[in-house]
Design a protein around this motif. Structure first.
Motif, PDB file in Angstrom:
ATOM      1  N   THR A 198      47.001 112.341  91.264  1.00  0.00           N
ATOM      2  CA  THR A 198      47.834 111.124  90.655  1.00  0.00           C
ATOM      3  C   THR A 198      48.182 111.440  89.234  1.00  0.00           C
ATOM      4  O   THR A 198      47.714 112.163  88.657  1.00  0.00           O
ATOM      5  CB  THR A 198      46.744 110.025  90.813  1.00  0.00           C
ATOM      6  N   GLU A 247      47.305 109.554  87.077  1.00  0.00           N
ATOM      7  CA  GLU A 247      46.288 109.249  86.156  1.00  0.00           C
ATOM      8  C   GLU A 247      45.294 110.618  85.725  1.00  0.00           C
ATOM      9  O   GLU A 247      44.592 110.892  84.589  1.00  0.00           O
ATOM     10  CB  GLU A 247      45.142 108.323  86.600  1.00  0.00           C
ATOM     11  N   ASP A 248      45.785 111.609  86.665  1.00  0.00           N
ATOM     12  CA  ASP A 248      44.718 112.879  86.398  1.00  0.00           C
ATOM     13  C   ASP A 248      45.688 113.885  85.594  1.00  0.00           C
ATOM     14  O   ASP A 248      45.055 115.050  85.308  1.00  0.00           O
ATOM     15  CB  ASP A 248      44.491 113.585  87.819  1.00  0.00           C
ATOM     16  N   THR A 296      43.890 108.437  73.417  1.00  0.00           N
ATOM     17  CA  THR A 296      44.536 107.591  74.481  1.00  0.00           C
ATOM     18  C   THR A 296      45.928 107.018  73.838  1.00  0.00           C
ATOM     19  O   THR A 296      46.873 107.099  74.495  1.00  0.00           O
ATOM     20  CB  THR A 296      43.598 106.388  74.943  1.00  0.00           C
TER      21      THR A 296
END
Length: 587
Positions: free
Chosen positions: A188, A190-191, A479
């Motif tokens: 994904t 997100e990975d 982040t």
């Protein structure tokens, strides 16, 4: 950080743990659990390894069987299983074949925090001859006046540069280190690994480390010198090489010198800087394949090339340690505490005072005392840590006790966290005598923000204490940096200043001990320390810190020898009593 039948399972468990790989048994659900090896499992593993040697299996035979078992249990892929075993077996065979180890003592060292039993602990005992010079009268030093001169010192800890880091690669790969082209398919978005780094099991890309050092050069151009407490190499424990380790070492020193061309650098070695990882053989091991001479020769070459005087070469080449005068009245001592690391195979042997390092330290401190010098000690692994062998920690603590008026500060890395460690008097266990300052890591491995420290130290003047007066920790939020992408540089900011954050008058041993006492009774203050301990890491902080967590963190602060547990037991009882009282009131 710690291999046929049940024995094979035990061996996989212990070998993987020692090499920094979590042991993962097969589970049917998608959730993978971890178990720590018990004393009995550890003893079974040791027995199995040594029996394999005794019945005549070759290193290749043993590695093949370990790899097959590791793969069949779905622990890791063949590259990792075979790499870890191939690196470890030759050293373990040598220690066994030369009768340097009692198998019944191994688990007591490897798992000293679990209080595993020893078959013959007396075989492991050694001590350093104490100084014959009487300890001088202790003189309490006054804090310098507000207008007294000070110097700034930059502390870099655990950068763990990964030359194979790749943006967009799999950051959730299930291996001990991810964010590489070899990390497998990305399931994904997100990975995907971020541009500037990643909070998961990933080390640092070059661009982030260069951005960090460039930022430091602009905002801390006035630092008098830099201390660098080791671990430059990534966490790919199964695939390191001497050549790559040396390349990483030299590249990172070149990077710092590029932005701080005229600033002295005082380095030390970390456990990951060796190949195989953690393996620091004492000087008497002259086998070219097993010894650490290659590492010490390279360190001597690089460290003198980048500014250390030639006079340090002899002890660096002998055992990876040195001393040098920083300023008139201030001496630097760089120790190789990897000799105390319980996951260094050679620590399991019967060799006493490896490289004569603590004997040398005693003589060095005697000379410094006679010359009226103050001493700063730098090293990678903090003595008293749960992974520093208790006998080494005990002897080191005795030396600090004897020279408490000479050693005025200690600086370490290794844990990746922001910590204090207080040393106490041998005769009066409640009297604090010294403070070790443990800096957080530049790597984000794992779930931590990259960070560095700047100390304010009593400066050059007659009768300077050369003590640490304050420090600030700086960090960046990966982040936010990754959300903004490559077109925006990361924003580094000051996380906290120690004195202001914790309402401290100074950072003397007495005051830091008082800070510890306050945290015992003030949970809000402890939670502040807990936040900074993990560098405000949201993923960790959001989980909270229960009674066991609180006990462990407070225990670390006041433990300088893992074998001395009474004060930790007192902390544990106090916190549990408070919980019982709170639960009773709630009912």
């Amino acid at each position: 950080m710690r291999f046929f039948s049940l024995t094979a399972v035990a061996l996989c468990c212990v070998f993987s743990t020692i090499q920094g790989l979590p042991f993962k048994p097969v589970v049917k659900s998608s959730e993978k659990k971890s178990i720590l090896p018990t004393c009995s499992l550890c003893n079974l593993a040791v027995s199995g390894v040594f029996q394999n040697f005794d019945i005549g299996l070759t290193n290749e035979d043993i590695v093949d069987n370990i790899a097959l078992t590791c793969i069949s249990l779905n622990l890791y892929d063949e590259e990792i299983c075979r790499g870890v075993a191939t690196a470890a077996i030759p050293t373990i065979r040598y220690i066994h074949s030369n009768s340097l180890v009692d198998p019944g003592n191994i688990c007591g060292i490897l798992m000293q925090e679990a209080n595993c039993t020893f078959s013959d602990r007396d075989k492991l005992e050694w001590s350093i001859a104490p100084s014959l010079i009487p300890k001088p009268e202790i003189v309490q030093l006054d804090s310098p006046s507000s207008d007294a001169s000070t110097i700034k010192v930059l502390h870099l800890a655990d950068p763990h540069w990964d030359p194979e880091y790749m943006e967009g690669s799999n950051a959730n790969c299930g291996k001990p280190l991810c964010c590489r082209a070899s990390s497998g398919l990305v399931a994904t978005t997100e990975d995907e690994a971020g541009y500037w780094g990643d909070y998961r099991k990933c080390d640092m890309p070059w661009r982030t480390l260069e951005n960090a050092v460039k930022h430091m050069s602009k905002h801390h151009s006035d630092v008098a010198y830099i201390i660098w407490t080791g671990d430059l190499v990534p966490h790919d424990n199964w695939s390191t090489s001497r050549e790559e380790n040396m390349l990483i070492h030299e590249s990172l020193l070149n990077l710092v010198k590029k932005y701080f061309p005229d600033t002295p650098i005082y380095p030390t070695l970390g456990n990951h800087d060796a190949h195989p990882v953690n393996t620091f053989a004492p000087p008497e091991i002259t086998d070219q394949e097993l010894g650490a001479e290659w590492l010490y020769q390279d360190a001597a070459r690089l460290w003198t090339k980048f500014g250390l005087p030639d006079e340090v070469s002899a002890t660096v080449r002998h055992g990876g340690y040195y001393t040098t005068l920083v300023r008139p009245g201030l001496r630097m001592v760089s120790l190789n505490t990897n000799y105390c690391y319980t996951f260094n195979w050679w620590t399991l042997s019967s060799i006493k005072d490896p490289a004569s390092i603590l004997t040398w330290l005693t003589k060095t401190l005697e000379d410094a005392e006679a010359a009226h010098e103050k001493v700063h000690i730098i090293a990678h692994i903090p003595p008293g840590n749960e992974d520093c062998w208790a006998i080494y920690s005990r002897e080191f603590k005795r030396i600090i006790n004897r020279f408490e008026s000479t050693v005025v500060a200690q600086f370490y890395g290794h844990t990746h966290n922001e910590e204090f460690k207080v040393f106490y008097d041998q005769a009066n266990a409640t009297r604090p005598i010294n403070v070790a300052f443990i800096a957080g890591s530049m790597t984000s491995f794992t779930d931590l923000s990259p960070s560095y420290r700047v100390y304010t130290i009593d400066g050059e003047r007659p009768d300077s204490s050369w003590r640490v007066l304050d420090y600030s920790t700086w960090m960046m939020n990966l982040t936010l940096a990754n959300l903004k992408g490559p077109t925006h540089l990361p924003e580094w900011f000051e996380l906290y200043q120690a004195k202001k954050e914790y309402a401290l008058t100074d950072l003397s041993p007495k005051t830091v001990d008082g800070f510890f006492s306050r945290m015992l009774d003030d949970d809000a203050l402890f939670q502040l320390y807990f936040k900074n301990y993990h560098k405000a890491a949201d993923k960790i902080i959001s989980k909270g810190c229960d009674e066991m967590c609180r006990t462990n963190i407070l225990c670390r602060l006041i433990t300088s020898n893992i074998a001395e547990r009474e004060r930790c037991n007192q902390i544990d009882r106090k916190i549990l009593e408070e919980k019982d009282l709170s639960d009773a009131v709630a009912l």
